[in-house]
Design an enzyme around this catalytic site. Sequence first.
Site, PDB file in Angstrom:
ATOM      1  N   HIS A 329       0.798  -1.230   0.000  1.00 49.37           N
ATOM      2  CA  HIS A 329       0.000   0.000   0.000  1.00 49.37           C
ATOM      3  C   HIS A 329       0.822   1.267   0.000  1.00 49.37           C
ATOM      4  O   HIS A 329       0.252   2.368  -0.025  1.00 49.37           O
ATOM      5  CB  HIS A 329      -0.928   0.027   1.220  1.00 49.37           C
ATOM      6  CG  HIS A 329      -2.135  -0.845   1.062  1.00 49.37           C
ATOM      7  ND1 HIS A 329      -3.319  -0.388   0.541  1.00 49.37           N
ATOM      8  CD2 HIS A 329      -2.319  -2.153   1.326  1.00 49.37           C
ATOM      9  CE1 HIS A 329      -4.200  -1.373   0.505  1.00 49.37           C
ATOM     10  NE2 HIS A 329      -3.618  -2.462   0.976  1.00 49.37           N
ATOM     11  N   LYS A 522      -9.651  13.718   3.994  1.00 48.26           N
ATOM     12  CA  LYS A 522      -8.794  12.531   4.031  1.00 48.26           C
ATOM     13  C   LYS A 522      -7.897  12.681   5.249  1.00 48.26           C
ATOM     14  O   LYS A 522      -7.873  13.741   5.869  1.00 48.26           O
ATOM     15  CB  LYS A 522      -7.947  12.432   2.759  1.00 48.26           C
ATOM     16  CG  LYS A 522      -7.260  13.752   2.345  1.00 48.26           C
ATOM     17  CD  LYS A 522      -6.515  13.640   1.022  1.00 48.26           C
ATOM     18  CE  LYS A 522      -7.412  13.727  -0.185  1.00 48.26           C
ATOM     19  NZ  LYS A 522      -7.246  12.642  -1.110  1.00 48.26           N
ATOM     20  N   ARG A 523      -7.176  11.624   5.610  1.00 36.82           N
ATOM     21  CA  ARG A 523      -6.251  11.751   6.732  1.00 36.82           C
ATOM     22  C   ARG A 523      -5.313  12.935   6.515  1.00 36.82           C
ATOM     23  O   ARG A 523      -4.897  13.216   5.397  1.00 36.82           O
ATOM     24  CB  ARG A 523      -5.441  10.457   6.895  1.00 36.82           C
ATOM     25  CG  ARG A 523      -6.219   9.321   7.526  1.00 36.82           C
ATOM     26  CD  ARG A 523      -6.703   9.689   8.929  1.00 36.82           C
ATOM     27  NE  ARG A 523      -5.614   9.723   9.871  1.00 36.82           N
ATOM     28  CZ  ARG A 523      -5.404   8.802  10.817  1.00 36.82           C
ATOM     29  NH1 ARG A 523      -6.246   7.796  10.962  1.00 36.82           N
ATOM     30  NH2 ARG A 523      -4.371   8.897  11.636  1.00 36.82           N
ATOM     31  N   LYS A 528      -0.037  14.523   1.649  1.00 37.54           N
ATOM     32  CA  LYS A 528      -1.331  14.833   1.022  1.00 37.54           C
ATOM     33  C   LYS A 528      -1.517  16.336   0.806  1.00 37.54           C
ATOM     34  O   LYS A 528      -2.441  16.769   0.134  1.00 37.54           O
ATOM     35  CB  LYS A 528      -2.480  14.259   1.861  1.00 37.54           C
ATOM     36  CG  LYS A 528      -2.552  12.717   1.853  1.00 37.54           C
ATOM     37  CD  LYS A 528      -3.669  12.236   2.774  1.00 37.54           C
ATOM     38  CE  LYS A 528      -3.751  10.722   2.912  1.00 37.54           C
ATOM     39  NZ  LYS A 528      -4.500  10.097   1.808  1.00 37.54           N
ATOM     40  N   THR A 633      -8.721   6.469  -2.838  1.00 37.66           N
ATOM     41  CA  THR A 633     -10.008   5.898  -3.236  1.00 37.66           C
ATOM     42  C   THR A 633     -11.102   6.955  -3.109  1.00 37.66           C
ATOM     43  O   THR A 633     -12.133   6.842  -3.774  1.00 37.66           O
ATOM     44  CB  THR A 633     -10.380   4.681  -2.367  1.00 37.66           C
ATOM     45  OG1 THR A 633     -10.187   5.013  -0.992  1.00 37.66           O
ATOM     46  CG2 THR A 633      -9.541   3.477  -2.741  1.00 37.66           C
ATOM     47  N   LYS A 637     -14.696   8.032  -5.306  1.00 43.73           N
ATOM     48  CA  LYS A 637     -16.028   8.285  -4.741  1.00 43.73           C
ATOM     49  C   LYS A 637     -16.565   9.631  -5.227  1.00 43.73           C
ATOM     50  O   LYS A 637     -17.748   9.753  -5.556  1.00 43.73           O
ATOM     51  CB  LYS A 637     -15.968   8.279  -3.207  1.00 43.73           C
ATOM     52  CG  LYS A 637     -15.453   6.984  -2.576  1.00 43.73           C
ATOM     53  CD  LYS A 637     -15.167   7.203  -1.070  1.00 43.73           C
ATOM     54  CE  LYS A 637     -14.343   6.088  -0.469  1.00 43.73           C
ATOM     55  NZ  LYS A 637     -13.772   6.466   0.862  1.00 43.73           N
TER      56      LYS A 637
END
Length: 785
Positions: A329, A522-523, A528, A633, A637
Amino acid sequence: MDNFAAYQATAYSVRDRLIDNWNSTQQYHSSKDPKRVYYLSLEFLIGRTLDNALLNLNVKPNYQKALTDVGFRLEDFIHEEVDAALGNGGLGRLAACFMDSLATLDYPAWGYGIRYTYGIFQQKIVDGYQTEYPDYWLTFGNPWEIERLDVTYEVNFRGYVEKYTDDEGVDRYTWEGGEKVVAVAYDYPIPGFGTKNCINIRLWSSKPKREFDFAQFNEGNYDKSVEEQKAAENITSVLYPNDNHLVGKVLRLKQQFFFVCATLQDVIRRFKKAARPWSEFPEQVAIQLNDTHPTLGIVELQRILVDEENLSWDEAWDIVTKTYSYTNHTVLPEALEKWSVPLIQDLLPRHMMIIFDINLFFLQEVEKKFPNDRDKLRRMSIIQEGNPQYVRMAHLAAIGSHKVNGVAELHSELVRTTIFSDFVEFYGAEKFTNVTNGVTPRRWLHQANPWLSDLITQKLGGTQWLKDLSQLSKIKAYATDAAFQKAWMETKHKNKVRLAEYIKQTLGISVNTEALFDVQCKRLHEYKRQFMNILGVIHRYERLKSLSAAERQKIVPHVVIFSGKAAPGYYIAKLIIKLINNVAEVINQDPEISPYLQLIFIPNYSVSIAEILIPASDISQHISTAGTEASGTSNMKFVLNGGLILGTVDGANIEIGEEVGDENIFFFGTLTPQVEDIRHEQMYRSLTLEPRLEKVVHSIQNNNYGDSIIFEPLLATLRTDYYLLSKDFGPYLDSMDKVDVAFKDRAGWAKKSITAAASMGKFSSDRSIQEYALRIWNAKPVTVE
Ligand SMILES: *Cc1c(COP(=O)(O)O)cnc(C)c1O
């Protein structure tokens, strides 16, 4: 009866139906004895079950009617359910989506995991800072689990290893555990959509052994024996709240072994019912490792086969490697699991011996193929040399598996060319493959966005598309149909109103539902780049301030929404949350600007909040530094719900772009192959920031967003700028300007939104599961009769 009681009554009634389907499915599978798939994951981020079960069982209208007849409305109490939040983020949610797809596609599959007493912490924002509260989710019971006091196994730790010689003169070993605990099964039925198939997630809970240590007790060590009992229960107490970051705590290693030990006993018991020879094990059993967290399962199976079943090492190892496969991952170094040799030696002495043997035999083969290359042996070894030595779990997982997959094309390529390049040379490229992630359209469209689901169903004349998402492409034909565009954008607007109501309720802020909803949820993670987003928001705010009232009229209004948890020990990520909240404080209290810009941080991001947030977005941001986000992911969505992406050329964004077309996605930023070079350059000259970024940083330092001293450590990260914020800032802002231009053209935007959503067929987790089944598991569906 109050709402909670109504929820419980409904839940227990639905649970009965689930148990019926579960029983017939499991009986049918037992009678057919097909190859089983076991998905091993330390995380399952499931969310709520009631609505999902009603929809998958196709009984929602019946329940609604029955409830109305007795004076209740489902909508009034459906939110009473607490989320099952046994995961951190994408990895755990992937496991949950995969369970829905396995059930829907009729696979004889089971998930295995841990029943944590405390799920991911609850986040509250106090004075702009994240604070964490324990998520004791089981306080009022859990109708969705079935306690299985009849399914228990003993799990051992520590103890000693004894060597003996068997009848044939072969050296053999037995492990006598010192600490003994019990694993109790809790079953979580997972119904497929439009099928009788109902699969299982079996979650293990740790309990003390009933036989109490009476020797200690009689010696007067009552306290100590109670402590030991409590320690046993502690093993499954808490989910570790780190996402993409290793924290090498002993208790975490104990969780990992506890999990695989109980799981393998259960899998082997099922296999043994048919009295087949061990050589048939890999034809009956496929085990998928969701990241390296369950890698000790490889060692434990080898131990059982050699020490307990008396197979030869080579026979056993052949079975093990044919059974396991491993999903990687991440390639981020800080996230790759390694455990110190002394720690494993102490906790699992026999397993440490076996790891050394696996490594020895492996390196002998490498040596044969590549003689006289000591550096290669050092690089490929399971053991990282040093004081102490470490076990590299990714190496162990790859060596013990027949397939290794990444989760999007770019990421799988990075897996092959970075962390496993030597292994590709040794094993050949076929062992390393890609299975691009997906999401279940049942939860992420049908359940989360009933208005859009109904519109699509109307247009396509039925719900078949929910089982074959490629059929969505048929709505592309209506992308320029004015009536359809209107209906489509009306559903978007309803979802924005629904979110606005949630924001009003939880934060007391009224947001402008005519504005562009710009979401990043998101986290929290430096890679990110939520930091880049908030710096961009400051830039937008200060530009708006500099404009005349007339000029402002021409600007597309934005409601910017953040949501996400930071790991409790991740200082920089928590500072980003504080900065977002400080900036929100300033912007939202500026009446001059509020019509054009609002900033919201929604606390406690979760599956349930994602279900409200995602359908309401016009633009979502997936802006990781190229090469760092394995797949993502939530990007899938959002687009599935008619939101467009502002993103970097990273992870699954790339494949989404291929499907939706360049005109329906806003890409910007450095490409992966350039990232290392730029980092290298930046090391050798003191970094001058992009001018617009420089201005924003100065503004923060001038205390425009609260006392800037607290942000010094965060701003300091821009000096080395490992994640290339400065390099990408200009292109990022320019790309956002293109979004605004596109958004002004209402019909053009509707066309993009429809076309993009209609192009998302590939990103159903059904497609991912079919690829795993065909290329990795060699498993076939079984239709339950
Ligand atoms: C989908 C999902 C994620 C993953 O989001 P990414 O943006 O892909 O990291 C995380 N948390 C929740 C609750 C989700 O539903």
